[in-house]
Design an enzyme around this catalytic site. Structure first.
Site, mmCIF file in Angstrom:
data_model
loop_
_atom_site.group_PDB
_atom_site.id
_atom_site.type_symbol
_atom_site.label_atom_id
_atom_site.label_comp_id
_atom_site.label_asym_id
_atom_site.label_seq_id
_atom_site.Cartn_x
_atom_site.Cartn_y
_atom_site.Cartn_z
ATOM 1 N N HIS A 70 6.581 -7.853 -6.553
ATOM 2 C CA HIS A 70 6.732 -7.858 -8.022
ATOM 3 C C HIS A 70 8.195 -7.720 -8.437
ATOM 4 O O HIS A 70 8.519 -7.051 -9.424
ATOM 5 C CB HIS A 70 5.928 -6.724 -8.667
ATOM 6 C CG HIS A 70 4.448 -6.834 -8.499
ATOM 7 N ND1 HIS A 70 3.628 -7.413 -9.432
ATOM 8 C CD2 HIS A 70 3.630 -6.449 -7.487
ATOM 9 C CE1 HIS A 70 2.372 -7.356 -9.022
ATOM 10 N NE2 HIS A 70 2.345 -6.786 -7.836
ATOM 11 N N ASN A 143 -3.097 -6.244 -12.649
ATOM 12 C CA ASN A 143 -2.730 -7.651 -12.433
ATOM 13 C C ASN A 143 -3.502 -8.528 -13.410
ATOM 14 O O ASN A 143 -4.407 -8.051 -14.100
ATOM 15 C CB ASN A 143 -3.096 -8.084 -11.007
ATOM 16 C CG ASN A 143 -2.057 -7.648 -9.977
ATOM 17 O OD1 ASN A 143 -0.912 -7.331 -10.307
ATOM 18 N ND2 ASN A 143 -2.470 -7.619 -8.719
ATOM 19 N N HIS A 334 3.462 4.015 -11.399
ATOM 20 C CA HIS A 334 2.805 4.735 -10.301
ATOM 21 C C HIS A 334 1.335 4.926 -10.672
ATOM 22 O O HIS A 334 1.029 5.516 -11.716
ATOM 23 C CB HIS A 334 3.498 6.097 -10.121
ATOM 24 C CG HIS A 334 2.999 6.892 -8.958
ATOM 25 N ND1 HIS A 334 2.172 6.378 -7.995
ATOM 26 C CD2 HIS A 334 3.238 8.179 -8.595
ATOM 27 C CE1 HIS A 334 1.917 7.316 -7.091
ATOM 28 N NE2 HIS A 334 2.542 8.417 -7.432
ATOM 29 N N TYR A 357 3.555 4.103 -4.434
ATOM 30 C CA TYR A 357 4.436 3.869 -5.591
ATOM 31 C C TYR A 357 5.525 4.934 -5.715
ATOM 32 O O TYR A 357 6.693 4.615 -5.963
ATOM 33 C CB TYR A 357 3.616 3.751 -6.889
ATOM 34 C CG TYR A 357 2.848 2.449 -6.942
ATOM 35 C CD1 TYR A 357 1.722 2.251 -6.148
ATOM 36 C CD2 TYR A 357 3.261 1.395 -7.735
ATOM 37 C CE1 TYR A 357 1.025 1.056 -6.153
ATOM 38 C CE2 TYR A 357 2.571 0.193 -7.753
ATOM 39 C CZ TYR A 357 1.456 0.028 -6.962
ATOM 40 O OH TYR A 357 0.782 -1.166 -6.957
HETATM 41 FE FE1 HDD Z 1 1.211 -2.815 -6.126
HETATM 42 C C1 HDD Z 1 4.315 -2.901 -7.444
HETATM 43 C C2 HDD Z 1 -0.066 -4.178 -9.023
HETATM 44 C C3 HDD Z 1 -1.883 -3.092 -4.646
HETATM 45 C C4 HDD Z 1 2.355 -1.133 -3.450
HETATM 46 N N1 HDD Z 1 1.977 -3.436 -7.876
HETATM 47 C C5 HDD Z 1 3.297 -3.370 -8.247
HETATM 48 C C6 HDD Z 1 3.459 -3.865 -9.579
HETATM 49 C C7 HDD Z 1 2.219 -4.236 -10.029
HETATM 50 C C8 HDD Z 1 1.297 -3.954 -8.953
HETATM 51 C C9 HDD Z 1 1.876 -4.815 -11.373
HETATM 52 C C10 HDD Z 1 4.773 -3.982 -10.325
HETATM 53 C C11 HDD Z 1 5.010 -2.794 -11.209
HETATM 54 C C12 HDD Z 1 6.280 -2.999 -11.999
HETATM 55 O O1 HDD Z 1 6.273 -3.881 -12.879
HETATM 56 O O2 HDD Z 1 7.235 -2.303 -11.711
HETATM 57 N N2 HDD Z 1 -0.594 -3.571 -6.689
HETATM 58 C C13 HDD Z 1 -0.925 -3.979 -7.958
HETATM 59 C C14 HDD Z 1 -2.359 -4.169 -8.026
HETATM 60 C C15 HDD Z 1 -2.860 -3.873 -6.798
HETATM 61 C C16 HDD Z 1 -1.750 -3.486 -5.956
HETATM 62 C C17 HDD Z 1 -3.118 -4.590 -9.277
HETATM 63 C C18 HDD Z 1 -4.283 -3.898 -6.315
HETATM 64 C C19 HDD Z 1 -5.291 -3.623 -7.057
HETATM 65 N N3 HDD Z 1 0.404 -2.253 -4.352
HETATM 66 C C20 HDD Z 1 -0.898 -2.434 -3.944
HETATM 67 C C21 HDD Z 1 -1.099 -1.783 -2.668
HETATM 68 C C22 HDD Z 1 0.109 -1.195 -2.335
HETATM 69 C C23 HDD Z 1 1.033 -1.517 -3.406
HETATM 70 C C24 HDD Z 1 -2.408 -1.761 -1.907
HETATM 71 C C25 HDD Z 1 0.484 -0.399 -1.122
HETATM 72 C C26 HDD Z 1 -0.329 0.222 -0.353
HETATM 73 N N4 HDD Z 1 3.033 -2.200 -5.513
HETATM 74 C C27 HDD Z 1 3.266 -1.468 -4.397
HETATM 75 C C28 HDD Z 1 4.693 -0.980 -4.283
HETATM 76 C C29 HDD Z 1 5.337 -1.566 -5.587
HETATM 77 C C30 HDD Z 1 4.178 -2.301 -6.231
HETATM 78 C C31 HDD Z 1 5.348 -1.302 -2.999
HETATM 79 C C32 HDD Z 1 6.595 -2.384 -5.440
HETATM 80 C C33 HDD Z 1 7.527 -1.933 -6.530
HETATM 81 C C34 HDD Z 1 6.889 -0.773 -7.096
HETATM 82 O O3 HDD Z 1 5.710 -0.527 -6.445
HETATM 83 O O4 HDD Z 1 7.310 -0.091 -7.991
HETATM 84 O O5 HDD Z 1 4.711 0.408 -4.260
#
Ligand code: HDD
Length: 699
Positions: A70, A143, A334, A357
């Site tokens: 993202h 999402n 988060h 997060y």
């Molecule tokens: Fe995630 C970012 C949505 C599963 C780990 N995720 C991130 C963002 C969105 C989502 C919208 C961007 C937030 C922003 O604008 O800063 N993610 C989802 C959805 C998921 C999902 C709807 C499933 C239902 N994500 C998911 C899993 C993991 C992560 C299973 C890890 C185990 N996601 C992350 C992250 C991020 C992230 C690595 C990257 C940047 C951030 O968090 O801030 O922690």
């Protein structure tokens, strides 16, 4: 009513640059910033030049790590307001009083591409909302798809490695059409349901303002009596759900890589504030096991026909950030940011997210104090004994441990009667095991439900998307394995895909699922309220145009909320047929039909007398035609348009102004029809967005 978040932002704004001369970071006034301090006019730069060193050092450190997923996004502030009290189900303060507006910040994003990638790629879109509630921050990190690719968060690194650019050459950027993703998909059937969404037009939204959002997981509402209710969150856009055409999406990447970001920014600046309704699907705890899937499985939806979505409030985005880096880049979401009244379930994907997060922000934002960054700050007061660390912005006084007597026992713990966050007392019993629940095992039924819920044109786009994506996969065995997986969903789908990518058609499987379709899944049933608000309409004009008629139609469309631009071979003005001038908005070479939703050809609009200019205008119209966009023509332009249309449409275009399935609207009116009839019919065609049943253009 004052917005507490905006008031808080005011307190953190940087010094007004107009309030005095330039200074260093230490506040020392600077009178020269174009030359470094040198020993003589042609001599070496001196270490002593603190202004030079500070300026370069600050520049060298401007970047922070981009989000691991993202990375590319756009954000805006706004507010959320409930329609009524939700006290029966949740005690969350921001869902109690319809007169209370809660400030929000929303960030939309693509997932695969890096920070500088294009907007209109085939991808999931992030839809993350931070509610600055009176009880602390609540983040709904969702999402634009209601399902996810994997069931357990421990698979997230595998999935993301597979979809991201390949490790040896960092290719492709912003695309899923490559070997590693499809290798993973073909071996991991739990991905299939979300892959089906990814191959649908949902993955190429026309606008962030025109897509749904979903919390994905089943969460839990908890009311003041401590009773829990399962809840799924849905955002529904007021403008309806609309998508691009794949060919158009690809072209838009070159014409305007910021297509979706610019759209969000421009419409908010223009005061056309995007709006969503928040809806919930509620399931009493006693009905947890009444479904033929597991509520804890994030690869499943609860069909809306089974549990209706109840609207509980609306969100309006009405303010762009002042500074992209400070706000949109540094915002930190988060899933574990919850408030009293909203709680988790044991969905293993959600549980993993609740770890990831916070962990990722520590790296990305350089330490544990990122909640002090203005965009992340709660408007609720913060008092605790957490201290120090990088980028500590606050000066704490007094003791820093609990319990204490020297600090008067402060901060004290909430009284038992106070509305503190108290984890839901769910009973948990079990052995430690590393095993997927058998209730998560069915990967095909809901995948088939999505497929069978699509309109014909949506199914065609899905097949085309599979063919495109798999056609780019080099490993033939990966193509074949994916098609084999599809054969467990629907044989006709698998055969159609196989035919396009040069692999043998798979055998027919006995007992492929025949689920009841869910009409709510089709874009056909999410078209919005028939308004043309914020649709971009290109009006092609040239010297000789009928200005009066052009202005009349433009004004009528603008009144309907559309954004209408007059486009001519050159910028400046064009001459009306009677010699007066008409101001144009843009020059044709600087735009493209993929940047508009519809085209209008006023009388004389396609007749500049300059063959090259007319040819460029016709290319514009042909491209709009190929992408199913409404085309309106008036007066002499009808003949020009009719000349390029396929035979089947030519007669209709010349003879009748009513909206045909094909979205071609002209003013060759049946007897007695008026100019308003034309505008009305054209408006209807624009509101319908795209017209799929068009014959191909003659070459
Ligand atoms: Fe995630 C970012 C949505 C599963 C780990 N995720 C991130 C963002 C969105 C989502 C919208 C961007 C937030 C922003 O604008 O800063 N993610 C989802 C959805 C998921 C999902 C709807 C499933 C239902 N994500 C998911 C899993 C993991 C992560 C299973 C890890 C185990 N996601 C992350 C992250 C991020 C992230 C690595 C990257 C940047 C951030 O968090 O801030 O922690």
């Amino acid at each position: 009513m004052a917005d507490p978040k905006q008031e808080q932002r005011d307190r953190f704004r940087a010094e007004d640059p107009a309030s005095g001369p330039m200074t260093t970071d230490q506040g020392v006034t600077v009178d020269h910033t174009d030359d470094s301090l040198q020993a003589g006019e042609r001599g070496p730069t001196l270490m002593e030049d603190f202004h030079f060193r500070e300026k370069i050092t600050r520049f060298d450190h401007e970047r922070i790590p981009e989000r691991v997923v993202h990375a590319r996004g756009a954000g805006a502030y706004g507010y959320f307001q409930p329609y009524q009290s939700c006290a029966e189900f949740t005690r969350a303060a921001f869902l109690q009083d319809p007169s209370v507006k809660t400030p929000v910040f929303v960030r939309f994003s693509t997932v695969q591409g890096p920070r500088g990638s294009a907007d209109t790629v085939r991808d999931v879109r992030g839809f993350a909302t931070k509610f600055y509630t009176s009880e602390g921050n609540y983040d709904l990190v969702g999402n634009n798809f209601p399902v996810f690719f994997i069931q357990d968060g421990i698979k997230f690194p595998d999935f993301v490695h597979a979809v991201k650019p390949e490790p040896h050459n960092d290719i492709p950027t912003g695309a899923s059409a490559h070997d590693t993703l499809w290798d993973f998909v073909s071996l991991q059937p739990e991905t299939l349901h979300t892959i089906m969404w990814l191959m649908s037009d949902r993955a190429i939204p026309r606008s962030y303002r025109m897509m749904q959002g979903f919390g994905v997981h089943t969460f839990r509402f908890v009311n003041a009596r401590g009773q829990g209710t399962f809840v799924k969150f849905h955002w529904k856009p007021k403008l309806g759900v609309h998508s691009l055409v794949w060919d158009e999406a690809q072209e838009a990447q070159g014409r305007d890589p910021d297509f979706n970001r610019r759209d969000l920014w421009d419409t908010i600046e223009a005061g056309a504030y995007p709006e969503w309704e928040l809806g919930v699907q509620l399931v009493p705890e006693s009905e947890e096991h009444d479904f033929d899937f597991d509520l804890l499985d994030a690869t499943k939806i609860i069909p809306e026909e089974q549990v209706p979505v109840q609207p509980i409030g609306r969100m309006v985005l009405n303010r762009n950030p002042d500074n992209f880096f400070a706000e949109t880049e540094q915002v930190a979401f988060h899933t574990a940011n919850v408030v009293p009244g909203i709680d988790f379930t044991n969905d293993p994907l959600l549980q993993a997210r609740n770890f990831s997060y916070l962990d990722t922000q520590l790296l990305r934002l350089g330490g544990p104090n990122f909640a002090q960054i203005p965009v992340n700050r709660p408007v609720a007061p913060v008092r605790n004994n957490q201290r120090d660390g990088f980028h500590q912005d606050e000066i704490h006084r007094g003791t820093n441990y609990f319990p204490n007597s020297l600090g008067g026992g402060c901060p004290a713990l909430a009284d038992p009667d106070d509305p503190a966050f108290r984890h839901y007392t769910e009973r948990v019993d079990g052995r430690k095991i590393r095993r997927r629940s058998p209730s998560f095992a069915d990967h095909y039924t809901q995948t088939a439900m999505f497929w069978h819920s699509m309109a014909d044109w949506e199914q065609k786009h899905i097949v085309d998307a599979f063919r495109f994506e798999l056609g780019k996969v080099g490993a033939k065995e990966v193509r074949a394995r994916t098609v084999e997986q599809l054969s467990y969903v629907d044989h006709a789908l698998a055969v159609a895909v196989a035919e396009g990518i040069g692999v043998p058609a798979p055998q027919e499987r006995p007992n492929t699922p025949q689920p009841t379709p869910s009409p709510a899944l089709s874009l056909e049933n999410n078209r919005g309220d028939g308004s043309i608000s914020t649709r971009q309409i290109a009006v092609l004009v040239s010297d000789g145009v009928d200005a009066a008629q052009t202005i009349a139609v433009r004004d009528a469309l603008t009144e309907g909320g559309a954004i209408v631009e007059l486009i001519a071979p050159q910028d400046g003005t064009v001459q009306d047929k009677d010699g007066s001038t008409l101001a144009v908005d843009r020059a044709l070479p600087t735009v493209a039909s993929v940047l508009y939703d519809a085209v209008l050809l006023p009388p004389g609009g396609l007749d500049s007398g300059n063959a090259a200019a007319d040819d460029a205008a016709l290319r514009f119209v042909r491209s709009a035609y190929r992408h199913g966009k409404p085309i309106g023509a008036l007066g002499a332009s009808v003949d020009k348009l009719a000349d390029m249309l396929p035979d089947e449409l030519r007669t209709a275009a010349e003879g009748d102004s009513t909206v045909t399935e094909s979205g071609i609207v002209t003013d060759r009116l049946s007897a007695g029809a008026t100019a308003q009839d034309f505008t009305g019919a054209f408006t209807e065609a624009v509101a319908a967005h795209r017209h799929w049943s068009r014959p191909a253009l003659p070459s």
